[in-house]
Design a protein around this motif. Structure first.
Motif, PDB file in Angstrom:
ATOM      1  N   ASP A 187       0.756  -1.301   0.036  1.00 21.26           N
ATOM      2  CA  ASP A 187       0.167  -0.239  -0.010  1.00 21.26           C
ATOM      3  C   ASP A 187       0.903   1.159  -0.036  1.00 21.26           C
ATOM      4  OD1 ASP A 187      -2.822  -1.151   2.032  1.00 21.26           O
ATOM      5  OD2 ASP A 187      -2.206  -1.752  -0.074  1.00 21.26           O
ATOM      6  N   ALA A 188       0.238   2.172  -0.672  1.00 24.45           N
ATOM      7  CA  ALA A 188       1.186   3.442  -0.686  1.00 24.45           C
ATOM      8  C   ALA A 188       0.901   4.257   0.608  1.00 24.45           C
ATOM      9  CB  ALA A 188       0.525   4.136  -1.919  1.00 24.45           C
ATOM     10  N   ASP A 189       0.203   4.049   1.285  1.00 20.92           N
ATOM     11  CA  ASP A 189       0.098   4.754   2.560  1.00 20.92           C
ATOM     12  C   ASP A 189       0.670   4.142   3.727  1.00 20.92           C
ATOM     13  OD1 ASP A 189      -1.481   2.197   2.923  1.00 20.92           O
ATOM     14  OD2 ASP A 189      -3.332   3.594   3.833  1.00 20.92           O
ATOM     15  N   GLY A 190       1.552   2.888   3.524  1.00 27.72           N
ATOM     16  CA  GLY A 190       2.184   2.228   4.383  1.00 27.72           C
ATOM     17  C   GLY A 190       1.521   1.333   5.523  1.00 27.72           C
ATOM     18  N   ALA A 191       0.287   1.152   5.007  1.00 30.10           N
ATOM     19  CA  ALA A 191      -0.550   0.191   6.085  1.00 30.10           C
ATOM     20  C   ALA A 191       0.019  -0.942   5.937  1.00 30.10           C
ATOM     21  CB  ALA A 191      -1.946   0.409   5.532  1.00 30.10           C
ATOM     22  N   SER A 192       1.035  -1.412   5.194  1.00 27.81           N
ATOM     23  CA  SER A 192       1.509  -2.917   5.095  1.00 27.81           C
ATOM     24  C   SER A 192       2.980  -3.102   5.639  1.00 27.81           C
ATOM     25  CB  SER A 192       1.293  -3.861   3.786  1.00 27.81           C
ATOM     26  OG  SER A 192      -0.057  -3.669   3.626  1.00 27.81           O
ATOM     27  N   THR A 193       3.139  -4.256   6.332  1.00 32.75           N
ATOM     28  CA  THR A 193       4.720  -4.286   6.511  1.00 32.75           C
ATOM     29  C   THR A 193       5.074  -5.762   6.460  1.00 32.75           C
ATOM     30  OG1 THR A 193       4.482  -2.561   8.591  1.00 32.75           O
ATOM     31  CG2 THR A 193       6.208  -4.292   8.910  1.00 32.75           C
ATOM     32  N   LEU A 194       5.993  -5.960   5.811  1.00 38.42           N
ATOM     33  CA  LEU A 194       6.664  -7.367   5.669  1.00 38.42           C
ATOM     34  C   LEU A 194       7.491  -7.643   6.770  1.00 38.42           C
ATOM     35  CD1 LEU A 194       6.724  -9.826   4.019  1.00 38.42           C
ATOM     36  CD2 LEU A 194       8.632  -8.866   2.535  1.00 38.42           C
ATOM     37  N   ALA A 195       7.317  -8.708   7.610  1.00 38.84           N
ATOM     38  CA  ALA A 195       8.142  -9.042   8.538  1.00 38.84           C
ATOM     39  C   ALA A 195       8.911 -10.237   8.493  1.00 38.84           C
ATOM     40  CB  ALA A 195       7.323  -9.062   9.845  1.00 38.84           C
ATOM     41  N   LEU A 196      10.352 -10.140   8.788  1.00 39.72           N
ATOM     42  CA  LEU A 196      11.134 -11.212   8.641  1.00 39.72           C
ATOM     43  C   LEU A 196      11.299 -11.786  10.125  1.00 39.72           C
ATOM     44  CD1 LEU A 196      13.471 -10.637   5.584  1.00 39.72           C
ATOM     45  CD2 LEU A 196      11.165 -11.536   5.751  1.00 39.72           C
ATOM     46  N   VAL A 197      11.306 -13.052  10.362  1.00 41.97           N
ATOM     47  CA  VAL A 197      11.509 -13.374  11.607  1.00 41.97           C
ATOM     48  C   VAL A 197      12.396 -14.765  11.493  1.00 41.97           C
ATOM     49  CG1 VAL A 197      10.544 -14.413  13.872  1.00 41.97           C
ATOM     50  CG2 VAL A 197       9.123 -12.802  12.223  1.00 41.97           C
ATOM     51  N   ARG A 198      13.372 -14.615  12.501  1.00 42.71           N
ATOM     52  CA  ARG A 198      14.505 -15.803  12.585  1.00 42.71           C
ATOM     53  C   ARG A 198      13.571 -16.698  13.863  1.00 42.71           C
ATOM     54  NH1 ARG A 198      20.722 -15.245  11.719  1.00 42.71           N
ATOM     55  NH2 ARG A 198      20.459 -17.332  12.495  1.00 42.71           N
ATOM     56  N   PRO A 199      13.459 -17.906  13.591  1.00 42.22           N
ATOM     57  CA  PRO A 199      13.031 -18.829  14.649  1.00 42.22           C
ATOM     58  C   PRO A 199      13.828 -18.983  15.969  1.00 42.22           C
ATOM     59  CG  PRO A 199      12.243 -19.682  12.528  1.00 42.22           C
ATOM     60  CD  PRO A 199      13.290 -18.552  12.150  1.00 42.22           C
ATOM     61  N   ASP A 200      15.161 -19.049  15.348  1.00 45.46           N
ATOM     62  CA  ASP A 200      16.064 -19.251  16.390  1.00 45.46           C
ATOM     63  C   ASP A 200      16.492 -18.259  17.438  1.00 45.46           C
ATOM     64  OD1 ASP A 200      17.489 -17.779  14.813  1.00 45.46           O
ATOM     65  OD2 ASP A 200      19.061 -18.889  14.513  1.00 45.46           O
ATOM     66  N   GLY A 201      15.731 -17.066  17.272  1.00 38.82           N
ATOM     67  CA  GLY A 201      15.917 -16.071  18.033  1.00 38.82           C
ATOM     68  C   GLY A 201      16.996 -15.022  17.942  1.00 38.82           C
ATOM     69  N   GLN A 202      17.983 -15.628  16.788  1.00 39.45           N
ATOM     70  CA  GLN A 202      19.037 -14.555  16.524  1.00 39.45           C
ATOM     71  C   GLN A 202      18.484 -13.391  15.806  1.00 39.45           C
ATOM     72  OE1 GLN A 202      22.177 -14.998  17.767  1.00 39.45           O
ATOM     73  NE2 GLN A 202      21.166 -16.533  19.125  1.00 39.45           N
ATOM     74  N   PRO A 203      19.037 -12.135  15.810  1.00 41.58           N
ATOM     75  CA  PRO A 203      18.816 -10.841  15.112  1.00 41.58           C
ATOM     76  C   PRO A 203      19.449 -11.105  13.483  1.00 41.58           C
ATOM     77  CG  PRO A 203      20.757 -10.571  16.501  1.00 41.58           C
ATOM     78  CD  PRO A 203      20.095 -11.826  16.864  1.00 41.58           C
ATOM     79  N   PRO A 204      18.559 -10.890  12.667  1.00 39.67           N
ATOM     80  CA  PRO A 204      18.917 -10.987  11.187  1.00 39.67           C
ATOM     81  C   PRO A 204      19.976  -9.816  10.958  1.00 39.67           C
ATOM     82  CG  PRO A 204      16.756 -11.064  11.412  1.00 39.67           C
ATOM     83  CD  PRO A 204      17.008 -10.865  12.717  1.00 39.67           C
ATOM     84  N   SER A 205      20.626 -10.106  10.117  1.00 36.16           N
ATOM     85  CA  SER A 205      21.792  -8.862   9.714  1.00 36.16           C
ATOM     86  C   SER A 205      21.160  -7.841   8.806  1.00 36.16           C
ATOM     87  CB  SER A 205      22.842  -9.528   8.992  1.00 36.16           C
ATOM     88  OG  SER A 205      23.782  -8.738   8.636  1.00 36.16           O
ATOM     89  N   VAL A 206      20.906  -6.642   9.427  1.00 36.59           N
ATOM     90  CA  VAL A 206      20.273  -5.654   8.721  1.00 36.59           C
ATOM     91  C   VAL A 206      21.232  -5.306   7.342  1.00 36.59           C
ATOM     92  CG1 VAL A 206      19.439  -3.266   8.903  1.00 36.59           C
ATOM     93  CG2 VAL A 206      18.887  -4.917  10.713  1.00 36.59           C
ATOM     94  N   PRO A 207      22.414  -5.155   7.680  1.00 33.34           N
ATOM     95  CA  PRO A 207      23.271  -4.661   6.434  1.00 33.34           C
ATOM     96  C   PRO A 207      23.061  -5.593   5.353  1.00 33.34           C
ATOM     97  CG  PRO A 207      24.412  -4.315   8.527  1.00 33.34           C
ATOM     98  CD  PRO A 207      23.160  -5.120   8.909  1.00 33.34           C
TER      99      PRO A 207
END
Length: 753
Positions: free
Chosen positions: A576-596
Motif C-alpha cells: 500500500d502506498a500509505d504504508g499500511a502494510s509491513t513485511l516482517a522477517l523472523v528468525r525462529p532461532d531468536g538470533q537477530p537478522p543482519s540488517v546490512p
C-alpha cells in the motif's frame, strides 16, 4: 625632533626594562607561560568562532550550488536536457540518516550533479569518502551496486557528509516518482529550485548553538586564564610600579614597562595560534572525539580573519589586560595593625552548608509541588554548591594540614611540617585555587546532562532494544515491484520466516491482518488455522509481540490468515502506498537478522531497494544528530576544564614561588631539597587533585536529577576523562613548581636575610 628621538629612546629602554624584569622575578617563567597560553587559547577561541561561521556559510553555499532545478509539470516533456532524479534515505546501524539519490540521463546533455566527473554505468554507485569509511563494517561499497568512485569535494557540503549517487540497473525513465532535473543551482529562474539533495540541513543544529558552545566552553575559560596570567606575580610588579611612580614615572612609562614584560610571551602565543589556524586553512583537519573533518575550503574565504586577525585580536586583548592590571590603583594598607584573617574565618561556616546545598539540589525537586518550584529548588541547590564546595575543600585541606603537622613533628619530617603549617594557615589560597575547577566541572556536567535530554528519544530507543525481540525486522519495499522479485528476495534470505501485517481501519478502530504460511505461524507461536482465526492480541512469547508494542499496531485485534508463499509474495508486491502494510522477517532461532546484509540483498533484487528496520531503529536514528552535538559539548567542555585547571594551577604555582626566597634557607637547615617538593605537592598538587576527584563526583551527582528516568549522559568514561584532565594538569604543574623552587633554593646564598 630631538625630543621625539629622546622619547623613542626612552620607550625602547622602558620596554627593555620590562623584558629584563620579567625574566628575573620569582614567577617570571610562570607568567611567561601563562601569558603565552592565554594568548594562544584566546586566539584559537576567536578563530573557532570564525571557523563555525565559515563552515555554516560554506555549507549553505555548497548546498545552493548543488540544489536541483526541477522542471514544472507542464515543462517536463519539453525540457531539452534532463536527468531523472529520485532521492530517498538510508542509514548505518545507529547512525544518522543520509541521502541515496537515484539518477539517470533522460535526454540531451543531461546535467550531472556537482562532484561527479562522469555518469555512473547502470548498476554503479558513487559514494562520499566519509560514507565509505563509516560504512566499511557494513560493506557499504557493495550495498547499492558496483562502486564507480567517490564523490568529489565540490559535490559535498563538507568533507564529513554522507551521500550516495546510484544509477538504477534498469534506468529511471519508468519511475513515476522521479523528478525531471534540468540543472543545478539557481541557473534557471523559470524552473523550480528544490533544496539540498543531501540531508545535511536535517542533521545540522543552529549556528548560534555552536557559537554558544565555543563561547561558553572555550573563549570564557581563556578569558579566565588571561585574568590569572595578568595578575600572576603581581606582588613584585606592584612594588616595582610604586618605585617607578616614586621616581616620577608617568602612567605611559609604567605601561611601556608592562608591555615590555608581557610582549614576548603574548607575541609567541599569537604566532603559535596563527600557525595552528593557518594549518586549518591550508589543510583539512580531523577533530578528535567529534570525528569531524574541518574543511579548509570553507575556511579559505575567511582565512585572513581566522589566521591573522583572530590571533592579532588576542594579542592586543592580552596586552590591554596586562596594562590595565598593572595601572589599576591598588588599595594601600593603612595603619600598623596586622591584617586579619576574616575571610578565611568564614570558610568553615560555608563548608557546613555544602552538604545541605547538595541535598537540596538532588532531593529538593522531588518534594516540590510544581515544575517551577522543582526548577527553583534545583537551581538554588546548584548555586549553593558552587558557592560552598570550594570552602568545603579548603576546610578539609586545612584539617589535613593540621594532621600533617602533628605527624611531621612526631617523625621529624621537615618538609611535611612546612607543608602542613602552610596548608592549615592559608585555607583561603586553597579555596581560590579550587573555585575555578569545581565551578567548571559543575557547569560542564550540567551542560552535558541538558544536552542528553535532547537525545532522550534515542536513549529511550536504545533502552528498549534490550527488551524487544531483535529476531524480527520490518521490510518496506520501495516503489513498484513484481511478485517474482518479492519471492526471489524471500527465497534468498536464509533461516527466516516471512509474514505480512496489513492494518485496516481508522485511528479510532484498527485491526491487523497477519498473513503467513503454516511454518511461519508455528515459528511465531501462533495458531495455524485452515483459513483464518481472530486473536485479541499476540501471545507474549511471540517474536512479533515486541514489534506490535513498538508500532501503531499495539492493542489491535489480530486476524491470522494462513497463506501460501506465492500469495504472500503477491500481496507484499501490492504494498500500500500509505504504508499500511509491513513485511516482517523472523528468525525462529531468536538470533537477530543482519540488517546490512538484508539491505544489500534488497538493492540487488528490488529496483530501489527496501527500508529495513529492526524494532526501535526508527526512534534511534533521529537521535543521532543530538548525540553528535553532545560530543562537541563534551569535547569543548574537557578543553575548557583543562584551561581553567591550568589557570588555577598557574595562579597557585606563582603564589607558591613568591615565597620561594623565604623557603630557600630551609635547604641548609634540612640538608636537602625534598622540602620544596613536599611543599609544592600540598600547595599545587593536593588541592587540584582533590578538586578533580571530589569536584567531578559532586558535579555528576548534581547532574543526576536531570537525567532521572532516562539513560544518563554522564557516563563513567566522561567522569574519568574530566578527572584525568585535571589530574594531568596538577601533576604537570607540581613537577614544574618543584623544579623551579629547587633551582631557586640552590641559587640562594646567605645575604643577611
Amino acid at each position: 625632533m630631538t625630543s621625539a628621538g629622546d622619547a623613542l629612546v626612552l620607550a625602547r629602554r622602558l620596554l627593555a626594562v620590562g623584558r629584563v624584569a620579567g625574566r628575573r622575578t620569582e614567577a617570571g617563567g610562570v607568567r611567561f607561560v601563562a601569558l603565552f597560553l592565554a594568548t594562544l587559547v584566546l586566539g584559537l577561541g576567536l578563530a573557532s568562532l570564525v571557523a563555525v561561521h565559515a563552515v555554516y556559510a560554506g555549507k549553505e553555499e555548497r548546498r545552493a550550488h548543488r540544489a536541483v532545478v526541477v522542471a514544472f509539470d507542464g515543462a517536463r516533456e519539453h525540457a531539452a536536457d534532463a536527468t531523472a532524479w529520485l532521492a530517498q534515505s538510508d542509514s548505518l546501524d545507529g547512525e544518522r540518516v543520509f541521502s541515496v539519490v537515484y539518477l539517470a540521463p533522460l535526454r540531451g546533455d543531461a546535467p550531472l550533479p556537482p562532484g561527479l566527473d562522469r555518469w555512473p554505468e547502470p548498476g554503479e554507485v558513487f559514494l562520499s569518502p566519509e560514507l565509505r569509511r563509516a560504512g566499511a563494517g557494513e560493506d557499504i561499497d557493495r550495498r547499492y551496486g558496483r562502486l564507480a568512485g567517490t564523490i568529489g569535494e565540490e559535490g559535498l557540503d563538507e568533507p564529513s557528509e554522507w551521500l550516495a549517487y546510484v544509477r538504477p540497473r534498469a534506468g529511471a525513465s519508468g519511475e513515476r516518482a522521479a523528478e525531471v532535473v534540468t540543472g543545478f543551482g539557481t541557473t534557471a529562474s523559470r524552473m523550480a529550485v528544490v533544496g539540498d539533495p543531501g540531508r545535511g540541513q536535517e542533521n545540522d543544529k543552529s549556528e548560534w548553538m555552536f557559537q554558544a558552545v565555543v563561547l561558553g566552553l572555550f573563549v570564557l575559560p581563556a578569558v579566565v586564564l588571561l585574568v590569572v596570567a595578568a595578575r600572576t606575580g603581581a606582588h613584585t610588579r606592584d612594588r616595582r610600579t610604586a618605585l617607578v611612580a616614586a621616581l616620577g614615572g608617568r602612567r605611559l612609562d609604567r605601561a611601556l614597562i608592562a608591555l615590555g614584560e608581557a610582549g614576548p610571551a603574548a607575541a609567541l602565543g599569537a604566532v603559535t595560534g596563527a600557525v595552528v589556524a593557518g594549518a586549518a586553512v591550508l589543510h583539512d583537519l580531523r577533530i578528535p572525539y567529534a570525528d569531524y573533518i574541518l574543511s579548509s575550503s570553507h575556511l579559505r574565504p575567511f582565512g585572513w580573519t581566522a589566521a591573522v586577525l583572530a590571533p592579532l585580536a588576542a594579542f592586543l586583548l592580552v596586552l590591554t589586560a596586562v596594562v590595565l592590571a598593572d595601572l589599576a590603583p591598588r588599595r594601600a594598607a593603612s595603619g600598623t595593625r596586622p591584617r586579619g584573617t576574616s575571610r578565611s574565618a568564614w570558610l568553615p561556616r560555608l563548608a557546613v552548608l555544602c552538604p545541605l546545598a547538595i541535598l537540596l539540589a538532588v532531593y529538593g525537586p522531588e518534594y516540590a509541588p510544581d515544575p517551577v518550584s522543582r526548577m527553583l529548588a534545583s537551581w538554588a541547590g546548584i548555586a549553593g554548591t558552587v558557592l560552598t564546595l570550594p570552602a568545603a575543600l579548603a576546610t578539609v585541606t586545612a584539617k589535613a594540614g593540621g594532621l600533617l603537622t602533628r605527624r611531621a613533628r612526631a617523625h621529624d619530617l621537615p618538609g611535611t611540617l612546612v607543608a602542613g603549617r602552610r596548608t592549615s594557615t592559608h585555607p583561603g589560597a586553597t579555596a581560590r585555587l579550587v573555585t575555578g575547577v569545581t565551578v567548571a566541572l559543575i557547569v560542564f556536567m550540567q551542560a552535558v546532562a541538558w544536552q542528553g535530554i535532547f537525545g532522550s528519544q534515542a536513549d529511550e530507543a536504545r533502552r528498549s532494544l534490550g527488551t524487544l525481540d531483535r529476531s524480527v525486522v520490518a521490510v518496506g519495499v520501495r516503489g513498484e515491484v513484481s511478485a517474482s522479485a518479492v519471492a526471489d528476495f524471500l527465497t534468498r534470505v536464509p533461516e527466516t520466516e516471512a509474514v505480512l501485517l496489513n492494518s485496516r481501519g481508522g485511528h479510532e478502530k484498527r485491526d491487523v491482518t497477519l498473513s503467513g504460511d503454516c511454518a511461519a505461524l508455528t515459528a511465531l507461536r501462533l495458531p495455524c488455522p485452515a483459513h483464518e482465526a481472530r486473536l485479541d492480541g499476540f501471545p507474549e512469547g511471540s517474536s512479533l509481540a515486541g514489534l506490535f508494542r513498538w508500532t501503531s499496531f499495539s492493542d489491535a485485534p489480530v486476524l491470522v490468515r494462513r497463506t501460501d508463499a506465492r500469495t504472500l509474495a503477491e500481496r507484499a508486491a501490492a504494498f500500500d502506498a500509505d504504508g499500511a502494510s509491513t513485511l516482517a522477517l523472523v528468525r525462529p532461532d531468536g538470533q537477530p537478522p543482519s540488517v546490512p546484509a538484508l539491505k544489500r540483498l534488497s538493492y540487488e533484487v528490488f529496483p530501489r531497494g527496501a527500508a529495513i528496520e529492526a524494532p526501535g531503529d526508527d526512534e534511534l536514528v533521529p537521535g543521532a544528530p543530538n548525540r553528535d552535538q553532545g560530543r562537541w559539548s563534551a569535547l569543548f567542555g574537557l578543553v575548557g576544564i583543562a584551561v581553567l585547571a591550568m589557570a588555577a594551577g598557574l595562579g597557585a604555582m606563582a603564589e607558591f614561588l613568591r615565597q620561594g626566597r623565604a623557603l630557600a634557607p630551609l635547604s641548609v637547615l634540612t640538608g636537602g631539597v625534598s622540602v620544596f617538593r613536599t611543599t609544592a605537592a600540598w600547595a599545587v598538587l593536593a588541592p587540584l587533585a582533590l578538586s578533580a576527584t571530589v569536584g567531578t563526583a559532586v558535579a555528576a551527582v548534581l547532574a543526576a536529577p536531570i537525567t532521572a528516568g532516562d539513560e544518563s549522559s554522564i557516563t563513567g568514561g566522561l567522569i574519568l576523562s574530566a578527572t584525568a584532565v585535571v589530574l594531568a594538569v596538577s601533576v604537570l604543574l607540581w613537577a614544574w613548581a618543584s623544579r623551579v623552587a629547587v633551582r631557586q633554593a640552590r641559587a640562594w646564598r646567605p645575604g643577611g636575610d
